[in-house]
Enzyme design. Structure first.
Site, PDB file in Angstrom:
ATOM      1  N   LYS A 104      53.896 104.331  68.122  1.00  0.00           N
ATOM      2  CA  LYS A 104      54.123 104.414  69.574  1.00  0.00           C
ATOM      3  C   LYS A 104      55.675 104.553  69.773  1.00  0.00           C
ATOM      4  O   LYS A 104      56.089 105.211  70.765  1.00  0.00           O
ATOM      5  CB  LYS A 104      53.749 103.473  70.303  1.00  0.00           C
ATOM      6  CG  LYS A 104      52.254 103.563  70.618  1.00  0.00           C
ATOM      7  CD  LYS A 104      51.570 102.395  71.528  1.00  0.00           C
ATOM      8  CE  LYS A 104      50.072 102.424  71.617  1.00  0.00           C
ATOM      9  NZ  LYS A 104      49.739 101.221  72.198  1.00  0.00           N
ATOM     10  N   LYS A 184      41.439 111.450  67.392  1.00  0.00           N
ATOM     11  CA  LYS A 184      40.441 110.344  68.060  1.00  0.00           C
ATOM     12  C   LYS A 184      40.364 110.803  69.635  1.00  0.00           C
ATOM     13  O   LYS A 184      41.179 111.423  70.182  1.00  0.00           O
ATOM     14  CB  LYS A 184      41.210 109.053  67.889  1.00  0.00           C
ATOM     15  CG  LYS A 184      40.286 107.847  68.246  1.00  0.00           C
ATOM     16  CD  LYS A 184      41.103 106.672  68.060  1.00  0.00           C
ATOM     17  CE  LYS A 184      40.594 105.578  68.853  1.00  0.00           C
ATOM     18  NZ  LYS A 184      41.162 104.304  68.760  1.00  0.00           N
ATOM     19  N   LYS A 187      41.490 110.226  76.568  1.00  0.00           N
ATOM     20  CA  LYS A 187      41.513 110.898  77.612  1.00  0.00           C
ATOM     21  C   LYS A 187      42.994 111.691  77.827  1.00  0.00           C
ATOM     22  O   LYS A 187      43.047 112.915  78.288  1.00  0.00           O
ATOM     23  CB  LYS A 187      41.653 109.813  78.828  1.00  0.00           C
ATOM     24  CG  LYS A 187      41.142 110.720  80.175  1.00  0.00           C
ATOM     25  CD  LYS A 187      41.109 109.573  81.349  1.00  0.00           C
ATOM     26  CE  LYS A 187      39.709 109.051  81.370  1.00  0.00           C
ATOM     27  NZ  LYS A 187      39.495 108.248  82.610  1.00  0.00           N
TER      28      LYS A 187
END
Ligand code: SF4
Length: 323
Positions: A104, A184, A187
């Site tokens: 991240k 994976k 959304k």
């Protein structure tokens, strides 16, 4: 689960479906982690609707407020208090070693501290309730190990307080790839479909699913065992039909469009009771609100008890100060 609106197929297979079953064997606490979600950005005006949409998804798939505690993280302030106190026993090096932090942090020029400290808040979410076990995906196993380390370190410094929470890994699910067949389900990547989506919407998404890359023409034989569409059939289509597809794919008797249509119908049928329950809850926002408020009250009762013990052990209890 973070509130990013209605739950999607990956949330359902990887978390919600096993959570519903866990209610038969455990006293469960299900939290909508809005304070985690702020580390992902997003506009504040979107948060309330995202929280309610996820709460509706929780209730629609069968999380049961009579048997389990369902609430929103920010309604129980002890989560952030305990997370701050855990900073005292959480080495920065351990946090920097987390794979998710490494992934991240690459997206930021200046890394927000919340990205680094995220697993400390997760540890607080779990240990505030002295959880015996927590259902986690493989990608969260490292964070749970950190939670166990934090519990051990806290116990060593301040006295026995927290359990070393076990991971409940659902081996039956495995890694669920998105409709793109690569990443994976997520959304934000647009490679999934909402659990409460209507038939047309499910088909719009499933028709884009990537199939066996070697099956270029309709007359080419396919390889169902390398095809993500066939893997998804495994979760939604009955065994007889699956065996038929397997054989017809290998002999080129069925085309990929028909195969995807069957998958789309299976998903739509499987989720039909959830759509009905979601319609019920959407038309009764007061009922959803009361589930979340009641859940927060029940969660707070446990959390307050833990925090009285923690503050006392850390010398932070105001009553002791004036004794
Ligand atoms: Fe995949 Fe179905 Fe096409 Fe076979 S027929 S390659 S299983 S989508």
């Amino acid at each position: 689960m973070q509130p990013s609106g209605e739950a999607h197929l990956g949330n359902y297979l990887g978390a919600l479906r096993p959570w519903v079953s866990l209610q038969d064997d455990y006293d469960c606490v299900f939290c909508i982690v809005d304070q985690h979600a702020i580390t992902a950005g997003g506009h504040p005006s979107e948060m309330p609707a995202n929280v309610i949409d996820l709460a509706v998804s929780y209730l629609a798939v069968g999380l049961d407020p009579e048997r389990s505690i369902i609430f929103v993280q920010s309604d129980v302030q002890e989560h952030t208090e305990l997370a701050w106190l855990f900073n005292a026993v959480s080495p920065v090096g351990d946090l920097e070693r987390m794979t998710q932090f490494k992934d991240k942090s690459q997206h930021f020029e200046s890394i927000p501290a919340g990205i680094l400290n995220y697993p400390i808040l997760q540890a607080a979410d779990i240990l505030l309730y002295k959880a015996d076990a927590v259902p986690v995906g493989e990608d969260q196993r490292q964070h749970l190990e950190l939670t166990r380390d934090i519990a051990r370190k806290f116990n060593a410094v301040y006295g026995e307080t927290f359990p070393e929470t076990e991971a409940l890994i659902d081996k039956g699910v495995g890694r669920i790839l998105g409709l793109d067949g690569k990443a994976k389900m997520s959304k934000s990547l647009g490679n999934t479909v909402g659990v409460l989506a209507e038939q047309d919407e499910v088909w719009e998404r499933v028709r884009t699913a990537v199939t066996d890359p070697q099956r270029i023409k309709r007359s080419d034989a396919g390889r169902p065992h390398v095809c993500n569409v066939f893997t998804l059939h495994g979760h939604f289509t009955d065994e007889v039909k699956r065996t038929e597809i397997e054989s017809e794919c290998s002999t080129a008797e069925i085309g990929c469009v028909d195969c995807k249509k069957t998958l789309s119908d299976s998903i739509t049928d499987s989720f039909s009771p959830y759509r009905e329950r979601a319609t019920y809850y959407r038309s009764r926002p007061d009922e959803v609100r009361s589930v979340l408020l009641d859940g927060a009250t029940r969660a707070r009762a446990i959390a307050e008890k833990t925090m009285i013990e923690v503050r006392d052990k850390m010398g932070l209890d105001w009553q002791v100060r004036f004794d």
